[in-house]
Design an enzyme around this catalytic site. Structure first.
Site, PDB file in Angstrom:
ATOM      1  N   SER A   1     -12.566  27.873  74.426  1.00 41.51           N
ATOM      2  CA  SER A   1     -11.377  28.194  73.728  1.00 41.51           C
ATOM      3  C   SER A   1     -10.541  26.919  73.726  1.00 41.51           C
ATOM      4  CB  SER A   1     -10.773  29.360  74.269  1.00 41.51           C
ATOM      5  OG  SER A   1      -9.338  29.377  73.697  1.00 41.51           O
ATOM      6  N   LEU A   2      -9.726  26.692  72.535  1.00 44.19           N
ATOM      7  CA  LEU A   2      -8.884  25.446  72.381  1.00 44.19           C
ATOM      8  C   LEU A   2      -7.483  26.081  72.364  1.00 44.19           C
ATOM      9  CD1 LEU A   2     -10.185  23.406  69.467  1.00 44.19           C
ATOM     10  CD2 LEU A   2     -10.272  22.801  71.872  1.00 44.19           C
TER      11      LEU A   2
ATOM     12  N   LYS B   1     -10.876  41.805  70.835  1.00 44.95           N
ATOM     13  CA  LYS B   1      -9.748  42.269  69.992  1.00 44.95           C
ATOM     14  C   LYS B   1      -9.402  43.699  69.718  1.00 44.95           C
ATOM     15  CE  LYS B   1      -9.523  37.656  67.935  1.00 44.95           C
ATOM     16  NZ  LYS B   1      -9.187  36.852  66.657  1.00 44.95           N
TER      17      LYS B   1
ATOM     18  N   ASN C   1      -4.716  40.379  68.877  1.00 42.89           N
ATOM     19  CA  ASN C   1      -4.819  39.053  69.301  1.00 42.89           C
ATOM     20  C   ASN C   1      -3.890  38.496  70.109  1.00 42.89           C
ATOM     21  OD1 ASN C   1      -3.127  38.055  67.160  1.00 42.89           O
ATOM     22  ND2 ASN C   1      -4.153  36.220  67.071  1.00 42.89           N
TER      23      ASN C   1
ATOM     24  N   ASP D   1      -3.619  36.858  63.458  1.00 46.80           N
ATOM     25  CA  ASP D   1      -4.823  36.275  62.709  1.00 46.80           C
ATOM     26  C   ASP D   1      -4.507  36.375  61.024  1.00 46.80           C
ATOM     27  OD1 ASP D   1      -6.461  35.569  64.792  1.00 46.80           O
ATOM     28  OD2 ASP D   1      -7.118  37.327  64.975  1.00 46.80           O
TER      29      ASP D   1
ATOM     30  N   THR E   1     -25.119  42.688  55.425  1.00 45.53           N
ATOM     31  CA  THR E   1     -25.277  43.691  55.702  1.00 45.53           C
ATOM     32  C   THR E   1     -24.218  44.737  55.127  1.00 45.53           C
ATOM     33  OG1 THR E   1     -25.641  43.233  57.989  1.00 45.53           O
ATOM     34  CG2 THR E   1     -25.741  45.697  57.511  1.00 45.53           C
TER      35      THR E   1
ATOM     36  N   GLU F   1     -23.882  47.593  54.219  1.00 44.50           N
ATOM     37  CA  GLU F   1     -23.109  49.170  54.790  1.00 44.50           C
ATOM     38  C   GLU F   1     -21.575  48.543  55.431  1.00 44.50           C
ATOM     39  OE1 GLU F   1     -24.585  51.395  53.740  1.00 44.50           O
ATOM     40  OE2 GLU F   1     -23.045  52.863  54.254  1.00 44.50           O
TER      41      GLU F   1
HETATM   42  P1  ATR Z   1     -18.365  39.184  64.745  1.00 45.99           P
HETATM   43  O1  ATR Z   1     -18.426  39.328  66.407  1.00 45.99           O
HETATM   44  O2  ATR Z   1     -16.982  38.637  64.492  1.00 45.99           O
HETATM   45  O3  ATR Z   1     -18.638  40.374  64.242  1.00 45.99           O
HETATM   46  P2  ATR Z   1     -20.863  38.006  63.966  1.00 45.99           P
HETATM   47  O4  ATR Z   1     -21.702  39.017  64.654  1.00 45.99           O
HETATM   48  O5  ATR Z   1     -21.038  36.392  64.386  1.00 45.99           O
HETATM   49  O6  ATR Z   1     -19.368  38.023  64.504  1.00 45.99           O
HETATM   50  O7  ATR Z   1     -20.915  38.016  62.565  1.00 45.99           O
HETATM   51  C1  ATR Z   1     -19.809  37.582  61.773  1.00 45.99           C
HETATM   52  C2  ATR Z   1     -20.037  37.618  60.308  1.00 45.99           C
HETATM   53  O8  ATR Z   1     -21.243  36.536  59.949  1.00 45.99           O
HETATM   54  C3  ATR Z   1     -20.946  38.967  59.872  1.00 45.99           C
HETATM   55  O9  ATR Z   1     -20.369  39.467  58.703  1.00 45.99           O
HETATM   56  C4  ATR Z   1     -22.493  38.851  59.923  1.00 45.99           C
HETATM   57  O10 ATR Z   1     -23.131  39.504  58.850  1.00 45.99           O
HETATM   58  P3  ATR Z   1     -23.756  40.910  59.145  1.00 45.99           P
HETATM   59  O11 ATR Z   1     -22.520  41.908  59.242  1.00 45.99           O
HETATM   60  O12 ATR Z   1     -24.779  41.110  58.163  1.00 45.99           O
HETATM   61  O13 ATR Z   1     -24.312  40.751  60.506  1.00 45.99           O
HETATM   62  C5  ATR Z   1     -22.334  37.198  59.429  1.00 45.99           C
HETATM   63  N1  ATR Z   1     -23.435  36.528  59.517  1.00 45.99           N
HETATM   64  C6  ATR Z   1     -23.744  36.302  60.808  1.00 45.99           C
HETATM   65  N2  ATR Z   1     -24.934  35.462  60.575  1.00 45.99           N
HETATM   66  C7  ATR Z   1     -25.503  35.332  59.385  1.00 45.99           C
HETATM   67  C8  ATR Z   1     -26.439  34.809  58.435  1.00 45.99           C
HETATM   68  N3  ATR Z   1     -27.526  34.077  59.175  1.00 45.99           N
HETATM   69  N4  ATR Z   1     -26.277  35.020  57.078  1.00 45.99           N
HETATM   70  C9  ATR Z   1     -25.370  35.787  56.518  1.00 45.99           C
HETATM   71  N5  ATR Z   1     -24.318  36.184  57.366  1.00 45.99           N
HETATM   72  C10 ATR Z   1     -24.500  36.149  58.574  1.00 45.99           C
END
Ligand code: ATR
Length: 310
Positions: free
Chosen positions: A36-37, A87, A108, A123, A175, A177
């Protein structure tokens, strides 16, 4: 003094402040937290405006946020920042939730005040400020596509855009959904007639939709909130052919400073910016909650530049 403290270090002042010149009174809570910064960002401002206050990193496992906040409060901390993955959990551990944090469903920033724990979210407002500073436009006047709308950062940014009643909001996620669930929550913000009918102001698309390039025609600002781009070898999160000269492209990733997406934006003749301004303004707004009236913008800007210079 440690780079990262744990919840066990919060048992007493003497243990927490062992070897330090000043008492820790602010912390960033997350897991993992070593990268973390926030300490660099805030310590520079504290040294300028609040000498004698130390800001620390605190590693807290899931399920222990309430205990961590309780202990910080007992040690007379001023407040804390909350980062991934806490969060959402933080909202369950406070006495009062500010409306922005409530709408975004996440906090946050925590302020300890008169024995109470207050939760805020900077944020969303930090994003609005970052877009204004980078592109000299207001979120409310834009048609916006949030790529990664299912993730934590994407949901917060999309919710803020909806609260600002932006012209149009396109939620894109791998995804589908998750983007649909978010759209259901945000739809009340889009009930008024504006440029288009209510049905068209809020749109959900899967990342692999064949019509995505056509959809980008209808937006002004494209925001990447996915983690795609964090590694230097990552591709752009968007398929090719989506970016055009009229686009404003904002990547919430700031390290690396130039992702593939931003490189493609440059080639397309679009204006673009990375997530450093979001980091800066969410931090500045947190600082103002803890110390009303203080504006350490230049100091924070400089400290971030220094922290990220190889
Ligand atoms: P968080 O903890 O904020 O949910 P995360 O799991 O890293 O973080 O995911 C952040 C976003 O990046 C999500 O919208 C994820 O898509 P999914 O909801 O389908 O998982 C997206 N994401 C992560 N890797 C991806 C990839 N390789 N291609 C497209 N979207 C990706």
């Amino acid at each position: 003094m440690k780079d990262v403290y744990t919840i066990d270090d919060l048992v007493s002042r003497s243990r927490l402040d062992e070897g330090a010149e000043s008492p820790a009174r602010l912390a960033v809570i997350g897991s993992p937290i070593a990268h973390s910064l926030s300490p660099q960002l805030h310590q520079a401002a504290l040294d300028q405006f609040q000498s004698g206050v130390r800001y620390i990193r605190l590693e807290v496992p899931p399920g222990k946020v309430a205990m961590a906040l309780e202990r910080l409060q007992r040690l007379e901390f001023i407040g804390a920042n909350i980062t991934v993955p806490h969060k959402f959990e933080a909202l369950e551990a406070v006495d009062e939730i500010d409306p922005a944090a409530s709408t975004l469903g996440a906090a946050n920033t925590i302020l300890f005040e008169e024995g109470r724990k207050l939760a805020f979210n900077t944020d969303g407002p930090g994003f609005v400020r970052a877009i204004r500073e980078e592109f000299l436009v207001d979120v409310k006047d834009l048609r916006i596509m949030v790529v990664g709308a299912g993730g934590g950062a994407g949901q917060a940014i999309a919710a803020q855009c909806a609260t600002e009643e932006c012209q149009r909001l396109v939620l894109v996620n791998r995804t589908l959904e998750k983007a649909r669930d978010l759209a259901a929550r945000l739809s009340p913000c889009f009930e008024s007639e504006r440029l288009e009918g209510p049905g068209q102001r809020l749109v959900v698309r899967p990342l692999d939709s064949p019509g995505l390039a056509a959809e980008t025609d209808q937006v002004d600002l494209i925001v990447n909130t996915t983690s795609v781009g964090l590694r230097r070898t990552d591709p752009s999160p968007l398929p090719s052919g989506c970016l055009q000269p009229h686009h404003l492209v904002y990547d919430t990733i700031y390290n690396p400073a130039q992702t593939r997406l931003l490189g493609e934006a440059f080639q397309a003749g679009a204006r673009s910016a990375n997530g450093l301004s979001l980091l800066l303004y969410q931090g500045l707004l947190s600082f103002e909650l803890w110390f009303p009236g203080q504006q350490p913008l230049e100091t924070m800007q400089l400290s971030l530049q220094q922290a990220l210079t190889p």
